[in-house]
Every structure is written in structure tokens, then in C-alpha cells.
Design a protein around this motif. Structure first.
Motif, PDB file in Angstrom:
ATOM      1  N   ALA A 105       0.832  -1.210   0.000  1.00 36.26           N
ATOM      2  CA  ALA A 105       0.000   0.000   0.000  1.00 36.26           C
ATOM      3  C   ALA A 105       0.864   1.257   0.000  1.00 36.26           C
ATOM      4  CB  ALA A 105      -0.936  -0.008   1.206  1.00 36.26           C
ATOM      5  N   HIS A 106       1.948   1.243   0.750  1.00 38.81           N
ATOM      6  CA  HIS A 106       2.851   2.390   0.785  1.00 38.81           C
ATOM      7  C   HIS A 106       3.466   2.643  -0.596  1.00 38.81           C
ATOM      8  CE1 HIS A 106       5.747   5.279   2.317  1.00 38.81           C
ATOM      9  NE2 HIS A 106       6.703   4.571   1.775  1.00 38.81           N
ATOM     10  N   ALA A 107       3.883   1.572  -1.256  1.00 42.54           N
ATOM     11  CA  ALA A 107       4.458   1.721  -2.600  1.00 42.54           C
ATOM     12  C   ALA A 107       3.421   2.292  -3.562  1.00 42.54           C
ATOM     13  CB  ALA A 107       4.971   0.374  -3.107  1.00 42.54           C
ATOM     14  N   LEU A 108       2.195   1.795  -3.480  1.00 42.63           N
ATOM     15  CA  LEU A 108       1.126   2.300  -4.345  1.00 42.63           C
ATOM     16  C   LEU A 108       0.875   3.776  -4.094  1.00 42.63           C
ATOM     17  CD1 LEU A 108      -1.324   2.086  -6.284  1.00 42.63           C
ATOM     18  CD2 LEU A 108      -2.666   1.376  -4.285  1.00 42.63           C
ATOM     19  N   LEU A 109       0.641   4.142  -2.839  1.00 43.46           N
ATOM     20  CA  LEU A 109       0.285   5.530  -2.531  1.00 43.46           C
ATOM     21  C   LEU A 109       1.447   6.502  -2.741  1.00 43.46           C
ATOM     22  CD1 LEU A 109      -1.983   5.047   0.613  1.00 43.46           C
ATOM     23  CD2 LEU A 109      -2.673   5.441  -1.775  1.00 43.46           C
ATOM     24  N   SER A 110       2.665   6.009  -2.646  1.00 44.66           N
ATOM     25  CA  SER A 110       3.823   6.867  -2.921  1.00 44.66           C
ATOM     26  C   SER A 110       3.874   7.257  -4.394  1.00 44.66           C
ATOM     27  CB  SER A 110       5.122   6.158  -2.530  1.00 44.66           C
ATOM     28  OG  SER A 110       5.178   5.987  -1.139  1.00 44.66           O
ATOM     29  N   LYS A 111       3.444   6.348  -5.257  1.00 42.78           N
ATOM     30  CA  LYS A 111       3.455   6.614  -6.703  1.00 42.78           C
ATOM     31  C   LYS A 111       2.117   7.137  -7.203  1.00 42.78           C
ATOM     32  CE  LYS A 111       7.106   3.649  -8.418  1.00 42.78           C
ATOM     33  NZ  LYS A 111       7.847   3.065  -7.399  1.00 42.78           N
ATOM     34  N   GLU A 112       1.031   6.678  -6.594  1.00 42.43           N
ATOM     35  CA  GLU A 112      -0.322   7.048  -7.028  1.00 42.43           C
ATOM     36  C   GLU A 112      -1.147   7.485  -5.821  1.00 42.43           C
ATOM     37  OE1 GLU A 112      -2.229   4.049  -9.536  1.00 42.43           O
ATOM     38  OE2 GLU A 112      -0.255   3.128  -9.829  1.00 42.43           O
ATOM     39  N   PRO A 113      -0.867   8.675  -5.287  1.00 45.64           N
ATOM     40  CA  PRO A 113      -1.546   9.102  -4.060  1.00 45.64           C
ATOM     41  C   PRO A 113      -3.049   9.313  -4.204  1.00 45.64           C
ATOM     42  CG  PRO A 113      -0.208  10.884  -4.936  1.00 45.64           C
ATOM     43  CD  PRO A 113       0.093   9.666  -5.757  1.00 45.64           C
ATOM     44  N   GLN A 114      -3.540   9.329  -5.417  1.00 48.63           N
ATOM     45  CA  GLN A 114      -4.982   9.487  -5.610  1.00 48.63           C
ATOM     46  C   GLN A 114      -5.610   8.211  -6.165  1.00 48.63           C
ATOM     47  OE1 GLN A 114      -5.787  13.086  -7.758  1.00 48.63           O
ATOM     48  NE2 GLN A 114      -4.662  14.337  -6.302  1.00 48.63           N
ATOM     49  N   ALA A 115      -4.969   7.077  -5.917  1.00 44.12           N
ATOM     50  CA  ALA A 115      -5.505   5.807  -6.405  1.00 44.12           C
ATOM     51  C   ALA A 115      -6.933   5.623  -5.909  1.00 44.12           C
ATOM     52  CB  ALA A 115      -4.629   4.654  -5.919  1.00 44.12           C
ATOM     53  N   ASP A 116      -7.805   5.207  -6.826  1.00 45.63           N
ATOM     54  CA  ASP A 116      -9.201   5.003  -6.436  1.00 45.63           C
ATOM     55  C   ASP A 116      -9.390   3.586  -5.881  1.00 45.63           C
ATOM     56  OD1 ASP A 116      -9.229   3.346  -8.671  1.00 45.63           O
ATOM     57  OD2 ASP A 116     -10.604   4.610  -9.816  1.00 45.63           O
ATOM     58  N   GLU A 117     -10.614   3.309  -5.453  1.00 47.56           N
ATOM     59  CA  GLU A 117     -10.892   2.019  -4.828  1.00 47.56           C
ATOM     60  C   GLU A 117     -10.580   0.847  -5.752  1.00 47.56           C
ATOM     61  OE1 GLU A 117     -14.560  -0.542  -2.854  1.00 47.56           O
ATOM     62  OE2 GLU A 117     -14.802   1.622  -3.125  1.00 47.56           O
ATOM     63  N   THR A 118     -10.895   0.984  -7.020  1.00 47.10           N
ATOM     64  CA  THR A 118     -10.628  -0.093  -7.972  1.00 47.10           C
ATOM     65  C   THR A 118      -9.141  -0.375  -8.064  1.00 47.10           C
ATOM     66  OG1 THR A 118     -12.608   0.470  -9.236  1.00 47.10           O
ATOM     67  CG2 THR A 118     -10.922  -0.822 -10.381  1.00 47.10           C
ATOM     68  N   ARG A 119      -8.342   0.685  -8.126  1.00 49.13           N
ATOM     69  CA  ARG A 119      -6.887   0.523  -8.216  1.00 49.13           C
ATOM     70  C   ARG A 119      -6.330  -0.079  -6.928  1.00 49.13           C
ATOM     71  NH1 ARG A 119      -2.540  -1.015 -10.631  1.00 49.13           N
ATOM     72  NH2 ARG A 119      -0.730   0.306 -10.311  1.00 49.13           N
ATOM     73  N   VAL A 120      -6.804   0.377  -5.778  1.00 47.40           N
ATOM     74  CA  VAL A 120      -6.344  -0.174  -4.498  1.00 47.40           C
ATOM     75  C   VAL A 120      -6.657  -1.667  -4.445  1.00 47.40           C
ATOM     76  CG1 VAL A 120      -6.691  -0.129  -1.996  1.00 47.40           C
ATOM     77  CG2 VAL A 120      -6.475   2.027  -3.269  1.00 47.40           C
ATOM     78  N   ARG A 121      -7.870  -2.039  -4.814  1.00 43.58           N
ATOM     79  CA  ARG A 121      -8.247  -3.463  -4.802  1.00 43.58           C
ATOM     80  C   ARG A 121      -7.371  -4.273  -5.757  1.00 43.58           C
ATOM     81  NH1 ARG A 121     -12.603  -5.020  -2.140  1.00 43.58           N
ATOM     82  NH2 ARG A 121     -14.018  -3.430  -1.352  1.00 43.58           N
ATOM     83  N   GLU A 122      -7.096  -3.707  -6.932  1.00 42.65           N
ATOM     84  CA  GLU A 122      -6.263  -4.397  -7.917  1.00 42.65           C
ATOM     85  C   GLU A 122      -4.870  -4.664  -7.353  1.00 42.65           C
ATOM     86  OE1 GLU A 122      -4.371  -3.572 -12.365  1.00 42.65           O
ATOM     87  OE2 GLU A 122      -5.541  -2.015 -11.395  1.00 42.65           O
ATOM     88  N   VAL A 123      -4.273  -3.646  -6.756  1.00 38.57           N
ATOM     89  CA  VAL A 123      -2.913  -3.786  -6.237  1.00 38.57           C
ATOM     90  C   VAL A 123      -2.877  -4.723  -5.030  1.00 38.57           C
ATOM     91  CG1 VAL A 123      -0.994  -2.533  -5.177  1.00 38.57           C
ATOM     92  CG2 VAL A 123      -2.131  -1.604  -7.199  1.00 38.57           C
ATOM     93  N   LEU A 124      -3.809  -4.560  -4.109  1.00 35.83           N
ATOM     94  CA  LEU A 124      -3.818  -5.423  -2.919  1.00 35.83           C
ATOM     95  C   LEU A 124      -4.182  -6.868  -3.246  1.00 35.83           C
ATOM     96  CD1 LEU A 124      -5.353  -3.245  -0.064  1.00 35.83           C
ATOM     97  CD2 LEU A 124      -2.937  -3.627  -0.631  1.00 35.83           C
ATOM     98  N   SER A 125      -4.825  -7.095  -4.382  1.00 30.99           N
ATOM     99  CA  SER A 125      -5.217  -8.465  -4.726  1.00 30.99           C
ATOM    100  C   SER A 125      -4.015  -9.379  -4.919  1.00 30.99           C
ATOM    101  CB  SER A 125      -6.082  -8.476  -5.990  1.00 30.99           C
ATOM    102  OG  SER A 125      -5.312  -8.201  -7.137  1.00 30.99           O
ATOM    103  N   GLY A 126      -2.845  -8.815  -5.113  1.00 34.79           N
ATOM    104  CA  GLY A 126      -1.627  -9.614  -5.236  1.00 34.79           C
ATOM    105  C   GLY A 126      -1.084 -10.094  -3.912  1.00 34.79           C
ATOM    106  N   ASN A 127      -1.674  -9.650  -2.823  1.00 32.27           N
ATOM    107  CA  ASN A 127      -1.271 -10.083  -1.482  1.00 32.27           C
ATOM    108  C   ASN A 127      -2.418 -10.900  -0.890  1.00 32.27           C
ATOM    109  OD1 ASN A 127       0.390  -7.720  -2.128  1.00 32.27           O
ATOM    110  ND2 ASN A 127       1.172  -7.965  -0.061  1.00 32.27           N
ATOM    111  N   LEU A 128      -2.105 -12.072  -0.394  1.00 35.15           N
ATOM    112  CA  LEU A 128      -3.140 -12.943   0.150  1.00 35.15           C
ATOM    113  C   LEU A 128      -3.374 -12.695   1.633  1.00 35.15           C
ATOM    114  CD1 LEU A 128      -2.180 -16.313  -1.571  1.00 35.15           C
ATOM    115  CD2 LEU A 128      -3.803 -14.579  -2.327  1.00 35.15           C
TER     116      LEU A 128
END
Length: 154
Positions: A105-128
Motif C-alpha cells: 500500500a505504501h508503494a502504491l500511494l507513494s506513486k499514485e496518491p490518488q488511487a481510487d478504490e478499484t486501483r487499491v483493490r487491484e494492487v492489494l489483490s496480489g497479497n493474500l
């Protein structure tokens, strides 16, 4: 290499993973090892700003790299805004996946601080995560976005 802002020099066997180096040689046990195949995401750390599975990366590949582990997400005794949001939303249960979720999540928000819910779900889906159902995790990341606005890292 640089680990959590501190220069580190260590001799390791060429076949040692970054995860094992962090845990067993540097005592940074926040990086969890789960599947050891890069599938679960529990071992995720940041290498030069990108989220990486430390079980798939050899320690020697991190030569001259900047590595941030879950221990490096907060600069002081206080929780970072992302960690505080995880706590507020109860975005953890057993805690095994939490370090990988936080660094991802930190890596995502550092690069995409305005990531929407769909993007957050997409990125977190790689972690179980077998406990939370992801709803609380997504809510926590969405709440923490404000702390990353304007290029400041949380």
C-alpha cells in the motif's frame, strides 16, 4: 545497500534470498516469509521505490539498492498515517500478511496518491489475506491517501 535509511554492508552467499538476509542476518523480522514462491506477498518490501517479493530476489541483487521494510515505514515511535488507518479500520487479524500489505500500500500511494478504490483493490489483490476479507484493508488505504498528497510520504 541501504536498509530503512541506513547503510548496511553484509557478506552473504550468492543463493541467499533478500527475505532470509533481512530476517536472519539483519534481524528485521517484520518481513514475513509465507509461500517462498512469490504468491502470497507476505515478504513484500520496497526496493528503490518499487514493491518487490523479497523471497524471489537474491540479496546480492540488492547491492547498492535502497530497501524499505515494514520497520522503515515509520520514522519515530508513532504510527505512520497508513499504519494508523490500518489500526483504525481493524485491517488486520492474525497479522501475518500485514507487513506485506503495508509495504504494498505504501508503494502504491507513494506513486499514485490518488488511487481510487478499484486501483487499491487491484494492487492489494496480489497479497493474500485469509482473515480480513479485504474490505477493511481497502478502507484503510483509501483513508491514508490524504497523507500522501503533495508528494509527502507517510
Amino acid at each position: 545497500m541501504e536498509i530503512n535509511g541506513k547503510a548496511v554492508s553484509i557478506d552473504v552467499e550468492p543463493r541467499m534470498t533478500l527475505a532470509d538476509c533481512l530476517r536472519h542476518h539483519l534481524g528485521l523480522t517484520g518481513t514475513h516469509v509465507g509461500c517462498e514462491h512469490g504468491v502470497c506477498g507476505a515478504c513484500t518490501v520496497m526496493v528503490d521505490g518499487a514493491a518487490m517479493r523479497s523471497c524471489l530476489m537474491l540479496a546480492v541483487q540488492a547491492d547498492k539498492a535502497k530497501v524499505v521494510t515494514v520497520e522503515g515505514l515509520s520514522c519515530d515511535e508513532a504510527l505512520s498515517p497508513l499504519q494508523a488507518a490500518f489500526r483504525k479500520h481493524h485491517a488486520l487479524q492474525c497479522g501475518f500478511c500485514t507487513p506485506g500489505m503495508l509495504t504494498t500500500a505504501h508503494a502504491l500511494l507513494s506513486k499514485e496518491p490518488q488511487a481510487d478504490e478499484t486501483r487499491v483493490r487491484e494492487v492489494l489483490s496480489g497479497n493474500l489475506c485469509r482473515c480480513t476479507g479485504y474490505t477493511a484493508l481497502v478502507e484503510a488505504v483509501l483513508e491514508a491517501r490524504d497523507a500522501y498528497q503533495g508528494g509527502q510520504e507517510a
